[in-house]
Design a protein around this motif. Structure first.
Motif, PDB file in Angstrom:
ATOM      1  N   ASN A 188      45.696  42.169  38.793  1.00 29.14           N
ATOM      2  CA  ASN A 188      45.480  40.722  38.686  1.00 29.14           C
ATOM      3  C   ASN A 188      46.562  39.955  39.444  1.00 29.14           C
ATOM      4  O   ASN A 188      46.277  38.983  40.153  1.00 29.14           O
ATOM      5  N   ALA A 205      46.024  40.415  43.183  1.00 37.09           N
ATOM      6  CA  ALA A 205      44.880  39.620  43.647  1.00 37.09           C
ATOM      7  C   ALA A 205      45.272  38.157  43.832  1.00 37.09           C
ATOM      8  O   ALA A 205      44.868  37.514  44.812  1.00 37.09           O
ATOM      9  N   ARG A 206      46.064  37.635  42.912  1.00 34.80           N
ATOM     10  CA  ARG A 206      46.523  36.246  43.054  1.00 34.80           C
ATOM     11  C   ARG A 206      47.455  36.104  44.252  1.00 34.80           C
ATOM     12  O   ARG A 206      47.347  35.152  45.032  1.00 34.80           O
ATOM     13  N   VAL A 252      41.314  37.157  44.842  1.00 36.15           N
ATOM     14  CA  VAL A 252      40.713  36.840  43.544  1.00 36.15           C
ATOM     15  C   VAL A 252      39.191  36.833  43.625  1.00 36.15           C
ATOM     16  O   VAL A 252      38.504  37.420  42.776  1.00 36.15           O
ATOM     17  N   ASN A 253      38.648  36.173  44.625  1.00 36.60           N
ATOM     18  CA  ASN A 253      37.187  36.083  44.746  1.00 36.60           C
ATOM     19  C   ASN A 253      36.560  37.450  44.994  1.00 36.60           C
ATOM     20  O   ASN A 253      35.486  37.761  44.464  1.00 36.60           O
ATOM     21  N   LYS A 275      36.526  39.387  41.662  1.00 36.24           N
ATOM     22  CA  LYS A 275      35.473  38.868  40.778  1.00 36.24           C
ATOM     23  C   LYS A 275      34.095  39.327  41.252  1.00 36.24           C
ATOM     24  O   LYS A 275      33.266  39.794  40.458  1.00 36.24           O
ATOM     25  N   TYR A 281      40.578  39.823  33.587  1.00 36.43           N
ATOM     26  CA  TYR A 281      40.546  38.868  34.701  1.00 36.43           C
ATOM     27  C   TYR A 281      40.305  37.439  34.197  1.00 36.43           C
ATOM     28  O   TYR A 281      40.979  36.491  34.618  1.00 36.43           O
ATOM     29  N   VAL A 296      43.622  35.511  35.025  1.00 34.90           N
ATOM     30  CA  VAL A 296      43.435  34.904  36.346  1.00 34.90           C
ATOM     31  C   VAL A 296      42.591  33.635  36.254  1.00 34.90           C
ATOM     32  O   VAL A 296      43.035  32.548  36.630  1.00 34.90           O
ATOM     33  N   ALA A 297      41.374  33.767  35.747  1.00 35.02           N
ATOM     34  CA  ALA A 297      40.465  32.619  35.704  1.00 35.02           C
ATOM     35  C   ALA A 297      40.798  31.643  34.579  1.00 35.02           C
ATOM     36  O   ALA A 297      40.441  30.468  34.644  1.00 35.02           O
TER      37      ALA A 297
END
Length: 370
Positions: A176, A179-180, A185-186, A189, A212, A216-217
């Protein structure tokens, strides 16, 4: 070649001799006759000697060029051989040796070499835990090499083969964060939503997306949906009740301010395990209070106080004591409020918290005896 070298050494002398004879032509005729008689060399002989000398020069240059060509032809082969040797991967005798080498390569910034070493470690592994360790390390290596798919594949292996729950959750947390940081991130997902469309009961995808949506979200309602799906899947597969997952589900309701539902969930979980009973009763009291049901809030708080801090509450004794203390102060329960504010003061590790507890203690001590 040796004969050629000897010829090359003689041609300057011959050439010099021809120049000497040619220079003599500038002398008077008598001297010229004397010179000709002395050396007895006809003029057409000079032409022959000069031509012979020039031919020797040409042969020398040709030989030199041929030698250079041979050297040039050999040199690339040697360089290629050295280059190939430098690219040969080290041979490791066991998992620990390869795994340690991978760490050294990674710390040095040689991620390709670290990847090769970790692949060797996986081949040499004799236990499942070793393979899981290698894949967990590969997560960061693949990310540095820019290989998203391989990074996610290593994560999935870890989630599916984790030796204990925290092993998987820490790895998911790492991905996570990656990804950030890398702007993936997209892609993350999309990958797991696609997997869940293909198989709604894909446990690995559900576990990853649950984390996630939380980290993240920050979509707590969506996280609650994923937890519900995991709890249902556990039930269908006959797995033991996951108390921590149920606590997280109640926490989702609390964060979305559905306090009544959260309170009911916490009370339900409190009946499932003594290790979390006092903690869940404290949370239930807080949620009932915020839902406006003060009677149930006080009842839950008194039950938590009577139980005493459990294993879950001991993760943060300050939070447990402070929450109960505030509730008891609100309900004018002097003795209970003082008890928990004093305990919270002992557990506080920040000056601001200590100051707050001292101020609240002053207020609690000023209350009339109940």
């Amino acid at each position: 070649m040796e004969k050629m070298n000897r010829c090359n050494l003689k041609w300057p002398a011959l050439l010099g001799w021809s120049f000497e004879v040619a220079f003599a032509g500038h002398c008077n005729r008598n001297e010229e006759n004397i010179m000709n008689q002395r050396w007895r060399v006809p003029r057409n002989g000079l032409v022959f000697v000069s031509a012979f000398a020039i031919a020797l020069i040409g042969l020398g240059r040709v030989a030199s060029a041929q030698e250079d060509a041979v050297v040039a032809a050999i040199t690339p082969e040697v360089a290629t051989s050295d280059e190939t040797a430098s690219e040969v991967a080290p041979v490791y005798s066991n998992f620990r040796e390869a795994y340690s080498a991978a760490f050294r390569f990674r710390e040095a910034g040689d991620f390709q070499a670290a990847k090769v070493a970790l692949q060797s470690a996986i081949e040499l592994a004799t236990r499942d835990r070793e393979i899981a360790d290698a894949h967990r390390t590969l997560i960061s290596v693949h990310s540095e090499l820019g290989d998203q798919d391989k990074m996610f594949e290593s994560l999935e292996y870890v989630v599916e083969n984790a030796p204990y729950p925290a092993f998987a959750s820490l790895s998911i947390g790492s991905v996570n964060a990656i990804a950030r940081r890398k702007g993936w991130v997209n892609e993350m997902k999309a990958r797991y939503e696609k997997q869940l469309k293909k198989d709604p009961q894909d446990r690995t995808a559900l576990v990853v997306m649950e984390a996630y949506t939380y980290n993240v979200a920050r979509d707590h309602a969506k996280r609650g949906e994923y937890i519900d799906r995991l709890l249902k899947l556990n039930e269908e597969e006959g797995k033991p009740l996951d108390v921590e997952m149920m606590i997280n589900r109640a926490f989702c309701d609390r964060l979305t301010r559905d306090f009544e539902t959260a309170a009911k969930r916490y009370e339900a979980v409190s009946k499932e395990s003594e290790d979390v009973r006092a903690y869940c009763l404290m949370e239930a009291a807080y949620c009932w209070e915020n839902a406006g049901n003060k009677k149930k809030a006080l009842k839950a708080a008194l039950a938590a106080d009577a139980n005493g801090p459990d294993k879950r509450a001991k993760r943060s004794l300050y939070q447990w004591h402070r929450t109960l203390a505030d509730l008891f102060l609100t309900h004018l329960k002097k003795d209970e409020a003082i008890k928990h504010f004093e305990a919270a003061l002992e557990e506080a590790n920040i000056d601001a918290y200590r100051d707050q507890c001292r101020e609240k203690l002053r207020i609690a001590n000023a209350l009339k005896d109940s």
